[in-house]
Design a protein around this motif. Sequence first.
Motif, PDB file in Angstrom:
ATOM      1  N   ILE A 431       3.180   5.737 -29.233  1.00 37.40           N
ATOM      2  CA  ILE A 431       3.985   6.694 -28.461  1.00 37.40           C
ATOM      3  C   ILE A 431       2.811   7.214 -27.402  1.00 37.40           C
ATOM      4  CG2 ILE A 431       5.496   8.412 -28.460  1.00 37.40           C
ATOM      5  CD1 ILE A 431       6.182   7.880 -31.316  1.00 37.40           C
ATOM      6  N   GLY A 432       3.283   7.296 -26.332  1.00 36.63           N
ATOM      7  CA  GLY A 432       2.313   8.088 -25.284  1.00 36.63           C
ATOM      8  C   GLY A 432       3.271   9.040 -24.492  1.00 36.63           C
ATOM      9  N   VAL A 433       3.064  10.141 -24.255  1.00 40.96           N
ATOM     10  CA  VAL A 433       3.759  11.196 -23.535  1.00 40.96           C
ATOM     11  C   VAL A 433       2.957  11.786 -22.136  1.00 40.96           C
ATOM     12  CG1 VAL A 433       4.908  11.830 -25.722  1.00 40.96           C
ATOM     13  CG2 VAL A 433       2.824  12.910 -24.855  1.00 40.96           C
ATOM     14  N   SER A 434       3.992  11.934 -21.421  1.00 41.03           N
ATOM     15  CA  SER A 434       3.581  12.697 -20.061  1.00 41.03           C
ATOM     16  C   SER A 434       4.486  13.850 -19.806  1.00 41.03           C
ATOM     17  CB  SER A 434       3.394  11.678 -19.022  1.00 41.03           C
ATOM     18  OG  SER A 434       4.698  11.100 -18.827  1.00 41.03           O
ATOM     19  N   LEU A 435       4.017  14.918 -19.050  1.00 43.62           N
ATOM     20  CA  LEU A 435       4.787  16.094 -18.844  1.00 43.62           C
ATOM     21  C   LEU A 435       6.008  15.827 -17.716  1.00 43.62           C
ATOM     22  CD1 LEU A 435       5.354  18.961 -19.449  1.00 43.62           C
ATOM     23  CD2 LEU A 435       3.598  19.594 -17.842  1.00 43.62           C
ATOM     24  N   GLU A 436       7.232  16.007 -18.038  1.00 44.09           N
ATOM     25  CA  GLU A 436       8.199  15.923 -17.044  1.00 44.09           C
ATOM     26  C   GLU A 436       8.324  17.261 -16.401  1.00 44.09           C
ATOM     27  OE1 GLU A 436      12.471  13.763 -16.623  1.00 44.09           O
ATOM     28  OE2 GLU A 436      12.046  15.005 -18.511  1.00 44.09           O
ATOM     29  N   LYS A 437       8.480  18.296 -17.252  1.00 42.34           N
ATOM     30  CA  LYS A 437       8.704  19.663 -16.726  1.00 42.34           C
ATOM     31  C   LYS A 437       8.473  20.635 -17.764  1.00 42.34           C
ATOM     32  CE  LYS A 437      13.872  19.732 -17.752  1.00 42.34           C
ATOM     33  NZ  LYS A 437      14.987  20.096 -17.400  1.00 42.34           N
ATOM     34  N   ALA A 438       8.165  21.834 -17.336  1.00 44.37           N
ATOM     35  CA  ALA A 438       7.886  22.803 -18.392  1.00 44.37           C
ATOM     36  C   ALA A 438       8.300  24.270 -18.094  1.00 44.37           C
ATOM     37  CB  ALA A 438       6.411  23.023 -18.757  1.00 44.37           C
ATOM     38  N   ASP A 439       8.943  25.064 -18.984  1.00 45.43           N
ATOM     39  CA  ASP A 439       9.391  26.434 -18.410  1.00 45.43           C
ATOM     40  C   ASP A 439       8.703  27.261 -19.231  1.00 45.43           C
ATOM     41  OD1 ASP A 439      11.611  25.451 -16.735  1.00 45.43           O
ATOM     42  OD2 ASP A 439      12.536  24.948 -18.323  1.00 45.43           O
ATOM     43  N   LEU A 440       8.141  28.407 -18.615  1.00 43.71           N
ATOM     44  CA  LEU A 440       7.010  29.308 -19.359  1.00 43.71           C
ATOM     45  C   LEU A 440       8.009  30.647 -19.395  1.00 43.71           C
ATOM     46  CD1 LEU A 440       4.234  29.228 -20.435  1.00 43.71           C
ATOM     47  CD2 LEU A 440       3.740  30.105 -18.096  1.00 43.71           C
ATOM     48  N   SER A 441       7.851  31.335 -20.550  1.00 39.66           N
ATOM     49  CA  SER A 441       8.293  32.688 -20.832  1.00 39.66           C
ATOM     50  C   SER A 441       7.521  33.513 -21.749  1.00 39.66           C
ATOM     51  CB  SER A 441       9.801  32.558 -21.430  1.00 39.66           C
ATOM     52  OG  SER A 441       9.630  31.974 -22.703  1.00 39.66           O
ATOM     53  N   LEU A 442       7.464  34.752 -21.356  1.00 41.91           N
ATOM     54  CA  LEU A 442       6.798  35.892 -22.166  1.00 41.91           C
ATOM     55  C   LEU A 442       7.585  36.162 -23.379  1.00 41.91           C
ATOM     56  CD1 LEU A 442       4.212  37.511 -22.087  1.00 41.91           C
ATOM     57  CD2 LEU A 442       5.346  39.202 -21.035  1.00 41.91           C
ATOM     58  N   VAL A 443       6.881  36.179 -24.657  1.00 41.48           N
ATOM     59  CA  VAL A 443       7.564  36.484 -25.958  1.00 41.48           C
ATOM     60  C   VAL A 443       7.249  37.848 -25.953  1.00 41.48           C
ATOM     61  CG1 VAL A 443       7.722  35.951 -28.404  1.00 41.48           C
ATOM     62  CG2 VAL A 443       7.583  34.158 -26.591  1.00 41.48           C
ATOM     63  N   SER A 444       5.759  38.024 -26.112  1.00 39.38           N
ATOM     64  CA  SER A 444       5.254  39.443 -26.361  1.00 39.38           C
ATOM     65  C   SER A 444       3.943  39.578 -25.583  1.00 39.38           C
ATOM     66  CB  SER A 444       5.098  39.697 -27.735  1.00 39.38           C
ATOM     67  OG  SER A 444       4.158  38.794 -28.400  1.00 39.38           O
ATOM     68  N   SER A 445       3.600  40.911 -25.489  1.00 41.50           N
ATOM     69  CA  SER A 445       2.336  41.298 -24.812  1.00 41.50           C
ATOM     70  C   SER A 445       1.691  42.854 -25.175  1.00 41.50           C
ATOM     71  CB  SER A 445       2.465  41.365 -23.190  1.00 41.50           C
ATOM     72  OG  SER A 445       1.513  41.708 -22.693  1.00 41.50           O
ATOM     73  N   SER A 446       0.591  42.696 -25.489  1.00 44.33           N
ATOM     74  CA  SER A 446       0.037  44.068 -25.586  1.00 44.33           C
ATOM     75  C   SER A 446      -0.597  44.773 -24.669  1.00 44.33           C
ATOM     76  CB  SER A 446      -1.622  43.742 -26.738  1.00 44.33           C
ATOM     77  OG  SER A 446      -2.501  43.132 -25.953  1.00 44.33           O
ATOM     78  N   ILE A 447      -0.456  44.131 -23.318  1.00 45.44           N
ATOM     79  CA  ILE A 447      -0.838  45.023 -22.238  1.00 45.44           C
ATOM     80  C   ILE A 447       0.472  45.141 -21.114  1.00 45.44           C
ATOM     81  CG2 ILE A 447      -3.107  43.917 -22.179  1.00 45.44           C
ATOM     82  CD1 ILE A 447      -2.037  41.693 -20.045  1.00 45.44           C
ATOM     83  N   GLY A 448       1.820  45.004 -21.740  1.00 44.14           N
ATOM     84  CA  GLY A 448       2.891  45.256 -21.068  1.00 44.14           C
ATOM     85  C   GLY A 448       3.474  44.130 -20.386  1.00 44.14           C
ATOM     86  N   GLY A 449       4.676  44.218 -19.909  1.00 45.01           N
ATOM     87  CA  GLY A 449       5.055  42.900 -19.214  1.00 45.01           C
ATOM     88  C   GLY A 449       4.373  42.602 -17.935  1.00 45.01           C
ATOM     89  N   PHE A 450       4.556  41.293 -17.671  1.00 48.37           N
ATOM     90  CA  PHE A 450       3.941  40.790 -16.311  1.00 48.37           C
ATOM     91  C   PHE A 450       4.609  39.672 -16.142  1.00 48.37           C
ATOM     92  CE2 PHE A 450       1.408  39.127 -19.912  1.00 48.37           C
ATOM     93  CZ  PHE A 450       1.491  38.037 -19.418  1.00 48.37           C
ATOM     94  N   ASP A 451       4.553  38.993 -14.867  1.00 46.91           N
ATOM     95  CA  ASP A 451       5.289  37.820 -14.396  1.00 46.91           C
ATOM     96  C   ASP A 451       4.556  36.723 -14.803  1.00 46.91           C
ATOM     97  OD1 ASP A 451       6.701  35.965 -12.983  1.00 46.91           O
ATOM     98  OD2 ASP A 451       5.825  36.827 -10.802  1.00 46.91           O
ATOM     99  N   VAL A 452       5.003  36.067 -15.667  1.00 46.18           N
ATOM    100  CA  VAL A 452       4.488  34.679 -16.336  1.00 46.18           C
ATOM    101  C   VAL A 452       4.331  33.589 -15.108  1.00 46.18           C
ATOM    102  CG1 VAL A 452       4.936  35.362 -18.622  1.00 46.18           C
ATOM    103  CG2 VAL A 452       6.421  33.803 -17.135  1.00 46.18           C
ATOM    104  N   SER A 453       4.931  33.564 -14.011  1.00 47.52           N
ATOM    105  CA  SER A 453       4.839  32.566 -13.284  1.00 47.52           C
ATOM    106  C   SER A 453       3.434  32.460 -12.665  1.00 47.52           C
ATOM    107  CB  SER A 453       5.828  32.787 -11.974  1.00 47.52           C
ATOM    108  OG  SER A 453       5.555  33.659 -11.181  1.00 47.52           O
ATOM    109  N   SER A 454       2.566  33.529 -12.648  1.00 41.39           N
ATOM    110  CA  SER A 454       1.382  33.491 -12.205  1.00 41.39           C
ATOM    111  C   SER A 454       0.518  32.741 -13.229  1.00 41.39           C
ATOM    112  CB  SER A 454       0.597  35.006 -11.982  1.00 41.39           C
ATOM    113  OG  SER A 454       0.640  35.616 -13.312  1.00 41.39           O
ATOM    114  N   LEU A 455       1.045  32.207 -14.211  1.00 44.99           N
ATOM    115  CA  LEU A 455      -0.087  31.477 -15.314  1.00 44.99           C
ATOM    116  C   LEU A 455       0.560  30.004 -15.230  1.00 44.99           C
ATOM    117  CD1 LEU A 455      -0.039  33.951 -18.276  1.00 44.99           C
ATOM    118  CD2 LEU A 455      -1.708  33.468 -16.682  1.00 44.99           C
ATOM    119  N   GLU A 456       1.406  29.786 -14.444  1.00 46.21           N
ATOM    120  CA  GLU A 456       2.050  28.506 -14.344  1.00 46.21           C
ATOM    121  C   GLU A 456       0.892  27.445 -13.999  1.00 46.21           C
ATOM    122  OE1 GLU A 456       5.366  28.139 -12.063  1.00 46.21           O
ATOM    123  OE2 GLU A 456       6.731  29.145 -13.486  1.00 46.21           O
TER     124      GLU A 456
END
Length: 505
Positions: A431-456
């Motif tokens: 079996i071989g896999v390749s990325l079709e799509k990915a959705d990123l979300s923030l679960v928790s943070s010790s530095i407060g909330g931030f826009d996770v789209s900057s990490l995509e």
Amino acid sequence: MAPALGIALLCALLTTSRSEPKDAVLRLSNGVLSDAGGDVPGGGIPTGVAGGALGQGGLLGDGGLLGTAGILGGPSGLLGRGGLLGNGGLLGGGGLLGVLGEGGLLSTVQGLTGLRIVELTVPRVSLRLLPGIGVHLNLYTRVALNAKSLLGLLDIAVEVNITSRVRLTMDGMGCPKLVTERCDTLLGGIKVRLLRGLLPVVDNLLASVLNRLLPNVLCPVVDIALGLVNDKLGLVNSLVPLGLLGGIQYTVSSLPLVTSQFLEVDLNTAVRRVAGGLVDYPLGKPEAVPTPPRVPVPPLPPMADTSSSQLGLSVNFLSSVLSALQKEGALDLDISTGMFPELPPLTTSTLGALVPAVFEVYPESCELLLKIAVPEAPVVTLKKNKGVIQLTATAEVVVIHPDDVQRSLCLLNIDTSLLAQFSVKDNKLKIGVSLEKADLSLVSSSIGGFDVSSLEMLVGQIFDVAFLPALNSVLGAGVPLPRLLNVDFTSADVDIIEDLIVLSV
């Protein structure tokens, strides 16, 4: 593997009831057993399984299990010197019946002793399917025997044609079992030669005796072979190693579907973790952890004229394999600075350039440790010409302080859709896999909330360079396929249909 005859019939037995849950389906054409069920001219051997099973190197081949150096022949063989027909054997000189032995019927004519089989020619074999019953076996061979007589050495040549109907049954323990329903033996071309001359009276008498005795000896040979096979059938439930992470157990519960064209075999699978627990055990009590609903296994598509075997692997089976890998942590990956030179340095400075709040908490650069885990079993979906694996991963960003104290900076959730490609090598499903799509979300943070789209973009790099190659390394090790009838699916044509992967050779 089972002895040769067992290999020739084993696949007909590894079956699950049509009303029971199943995870895989195996279909074998009549040609796999022997070449169209016909005789082979010129003393040849069918290229099908029957030929290899009972031919040269097989049960009845020279040197095989039942051959001249095996159970049938040789100094201590079943039918050899000292064996069933040997001097002192059941039917030999001084034996239980004494028919051919010293003091028996023939010895009053010429003192015949020590009748033994000295040669079995490579047989011509054919098997054909009997719908709803099992198989019909036809075996033609020539047997050479010799014995001592008062007039010298006696050489005997006999042509033998054995036909047997074998029924597939189940024993009290639920294991498949082969039973001979009928066996007929036709002897022809009996030739007797005495080194000191021909004696027609002895010739005719010996031919008459052989016609009475040899069928009673040769038909049990089929039962001997089936007994050896039945012993091996108890090993059907043995585990096939799944690398170092566990094993796959192929199980059976009832008789196969037998038609005039093919055997259709339903297989159940149980994927066992290295710790011993079953990931999915449809024939027994499931684990306390809920498993996804079972998807009904669709029927195999019609077999192409160019194919002799088909193997269908269900989405349930693939999901169980991935679940075993997930439960053993084989899909998890820790990444630190320097592990992958293609990635930017994993430091708070790199992360702070994307998330300013990180600079505020960590003005001095510190190394980061990225812990990628797969907390839930991946979900496999098979559609026409498309395989997809839904995989949810978490990525924990941990700061490594100068005193080696680790503190969590944030936890990200990554929902991915992976395109799956399938191939077969070394009789394993790769079996071989390749990325079709990915959705990123923030679960928790010790530095407060931030826009996770900057990490995509950074997360995409990490997936491409590190996580997906590691995942492909695990999946590329391959899933062992059932090795039935010695059918090797290496280089098989792979088709993806609804809820089923179909391998054809």
